[in-house]
Design a protein around this motif. Structure first.
Motif, PDB file in Angstrom:
ATOM      1  N   GLU A 125       5.759  -1.924 -14.066  1.00 26.89           N
ATOM      2  CA  GLU A 125       5.572  -0.748 -13.200  1.00 26.89           C
ATOM      3  C   GLU A 125       6.921  -0.143 -12.805  1.00 26.89           C
ATOM      4  O   GLU A 125       7.926  -0.842 -12.752  1.00 26.89           O
ATOM      5  N   LYS A 146       8.204   4.134  -7.783  1.00 25.04           N
ATOM      6  CA  LYS A 146       6.977   4.897  -7.518  1.00 25.04           C
ATOM      7  C   LYS A 146       5.943   4.014  -6.819  1.00 25.04           C
ATOM      8  O   LYS A 146       5.190   4.476  -5.979  1.00 25.04           O
ATOM      9  N   ASN A 147       5.895   2.756  -7.238  1.00 20.52           N
ATOM     10  CA  ASN A 147       4.930   1.828  -6.641  1.00 20.52           C
ATOM     11  C   ASN A 147       5.659   0.716  -5.889  1.00 20.52           C
ATOM     12  O   ASN A 147       5.379  -0.462  -6.081  1.00 20.52           O
ATOM     13  N   GLU A 163       5.719  -0.478  -2.814  1.00 21.12           N
ATOM     14  CA  GLU A 163       5.008  -1.433  -1.945  1.00 21.12           C
ATOM     15  C   GLU A 163       4.327  -2.514  -2.773  1.00 21.12           C
ATOM     16  O   GLU A 163       4.384  -3.699  -2.441  1.00 21.12           O
ATOM     17  N   LYS A 164       3.710  -2.075  -3.879  1.00 17.69           N
ATOM     18  CA  LYS A 164       2.970  -2.999  -4.752  1.00 17.69           C
ATOM     19  C   LYS A 164       3.943  -3.996  -5.406  1.00 17.69           C
ATOM     20  O   LYS A 164       3.663  -5.190  -5.489  1.00 17.69           O
ATOM     21  N   SER A 170       5.672   1.273   3.574  1.00 20.54           N
ATOM     22  CA  SER A 170       6.391   2.530   3.391  1.00 20.54           C
ATOM     23  C   SER A 170       7.537   2.609   4.413  1.00 20.54           C
ATOM     24  O   SER A 170       7.432   2.038   5.510  1.00 20.54           O
TER      25      SER A 170
END
Lengths: 213, 225
Positions: free
Chosen positions: A66, A70-71, A73-74, B92
């Motif tokens: 990934e 962009k991802n 948190e994941k 976030s």
């Protein structure tokens, strides 16, 4: 073989200075890799880029397939990062620090007690971090990074300022984590060889050698 | 863990850390209380005859106390390297900011209540008649200051002269908060009802939305190295 970290032509520039220059690297699942090189070679910058703390100036990077920017948190859920400095709060006890991270990572408070035992931290569990020695602080910080059972473990200058006994405890622990991908940065070839199967040598931000130990 | 719960955990951690270093809160309180005493000695009788000047004094003191509080908000995390720990969290950047905002709101409210108590004694401020009106204005002002201050504290945390920059930036940014807050407090002291200060309240509420919009668009770049 599953690729955990893949960077293609990764560069990080601060003004005219390249901290990383066209770094292309592939690290497979279960591999333990040591980033070696002199001061200012770009080891920590590369670590921080992989940890998603620094955004590269150019190039691409994939972690677990990934795009981590962009991802984020994941991806961060699957990364454990121990920096050169401790990330723990001096005013809080080891227990309070770990509970804070455990809550945010949605981890049960009992799930990390075995690591505490393994790293001999039980005695200092209720002691404020500011009262701990450098070695104990480092061990506590390692527990903090491993609290959520990450698949990718990043250890920046793991052995710096630690005595041989602590280094041995850490090597034993990380060697027992066979299924994890481990990336360390180190000045000590001796300890890096004990823990890692592959050495990536950096100089002035570029990979100059990549070979098995 | 959700956005709000992460922010609450960060705020809880910050409050715990801050109250373990109580001498820092104590220094803010000492500054605030001594400022009230100085105002009281300087103005003497005129505070009794013109209690509205207490409104201005109160907001000036609260603003400077907030500057002291915001200098430690993000800057301490950056100085001690614990900011990198926050960056490892699966959340976030806005959750981190919200955590800091919640922490600032609680800290400033604590300072505010002590300020109000001393103002009642030394600045002849009568809060009992229109306590709810005062509370609305002050809490809105504290929320506004916390939003703006936390954002700016994050913005300057990597700078060399962060304390100086924070004071320079916070003052112009907070003008849309301070002017309506002082006017509204003055009007309430002079007997106006909550309906009469609606324009000021609208400005204070609008400021929150402006800051939320700015932070949502820009804060992720603030944490980037």
């Amino acid at each position: 073989m599953t690729v955990t970290v893949e960077t293609i032509d990764l560069s990080k520039r601060y003004g005219y200075l390249y901290a990383l220059k066209n770094v292309t690297l592939k690290i497979n699942k279960g591999e333990s890799v040591a980033l070696m090189g002199p001061n200012g070679a770009g080891k920590t910058t590369l670590m921080k880029v992989i940890a998603t703390h620094i955004v590269p100036s150019s190039g691409t990077m994939k972690i677990f397939g990934e795009n981590p920017f962009k991802n984020g948190e994941k991806v961060r859920k699957r990364i454990g990062f121990v920096g050169h400095e401790s990330f723990l709060y001096d005013e809080l006890t080891i227990k309070e620090n770990l509970f804070f991270y455990a809550k945010v990572f949605s981890v049960n408070n009992e799930d990390f007690l075995d690591i505490i035992d393994f790293l001999n931290l039980k005695r200092w569990y209720n002691v404020q971090v500011k009262q701990l020695s450098h070695g104990l602080r480092k061990r506590a910080d390692i527990v903090r990074a491993l609290i959520h059972n990450p698949e990718l473990i990043l250890l920046d200058e793991l052995f710096a300022g630690l005595d041989a006994e602590t280094c041995n405890i850490l090597v034993d622990y990380f060697k027992s984590q066979q299924e994890k991908t481990i990336i360390i940065s180190s000045h000590s070839t001796e300890w890096a060889k004990k823990l890692c199967m592959r050495g990536v040598f950096l100089n002035r931000g570029e990979i100059v050698k990549d070979k098995p130990f | 863990m959700g956005f709000i719960s992460t922010a609450l955990r960060i705020a809880e951690k910050d409050l715990k850390t801050e109250f373990r270093r109580f001498y820092e809160i104590l220094s803010i309180l000492t500054f605030s209380v001594s400022s009230i005493l100085v105002c009281s000695f300087a103005w003497g009788e005129s505070v009794v005859t013109r209690p509205e000047i207490a409104a201005a004094a109160l907001w000036v003191i609260l603003f400077f106390a907030s500057v002291l509080a915001f200098t430690t908000s993000f800057a301490r995390e950056a100085d001690r390297g614990t900011l990198s720990g926050l960056k490892t969290l699966p959340c976030s950047p806005l959750a981190i900011l919200l955590g800091k905002i919640i922490y600032s709101i609680i800290l400033l409210s604590f300072i505010l209540f002590i300020l109000l108590a001393f103002s009642m004694v030394f600045l002849n401020l009568t809060l009992t008649e229109k306590f709810t009106d005062f509370l609305i204005i002050f809490l809105l002002g504290v929320v506004d200051l916390s939003f703006a201050g936390s954002f700016i504290s994050g913005l300057v945390m990597f700078s060399e002269g962060k304390t100086l920059l924070l004071s320079f930036l916070l003052f112009p940014v907070c003008m849309p908060v301070l002017i309506p807050a002082v006017l509204a407090t003055e009007n309430i002291i002079n007997g106006a009802s909550i309906g009469n200060i609606a324009p000021e309240l609208k400005l204070l509420i609008a400021f929150i939305f402006v800051i939320i919009s700015v932070t949502t668009l820009t804060f992720k770049f603030v944490l980037e190295e």
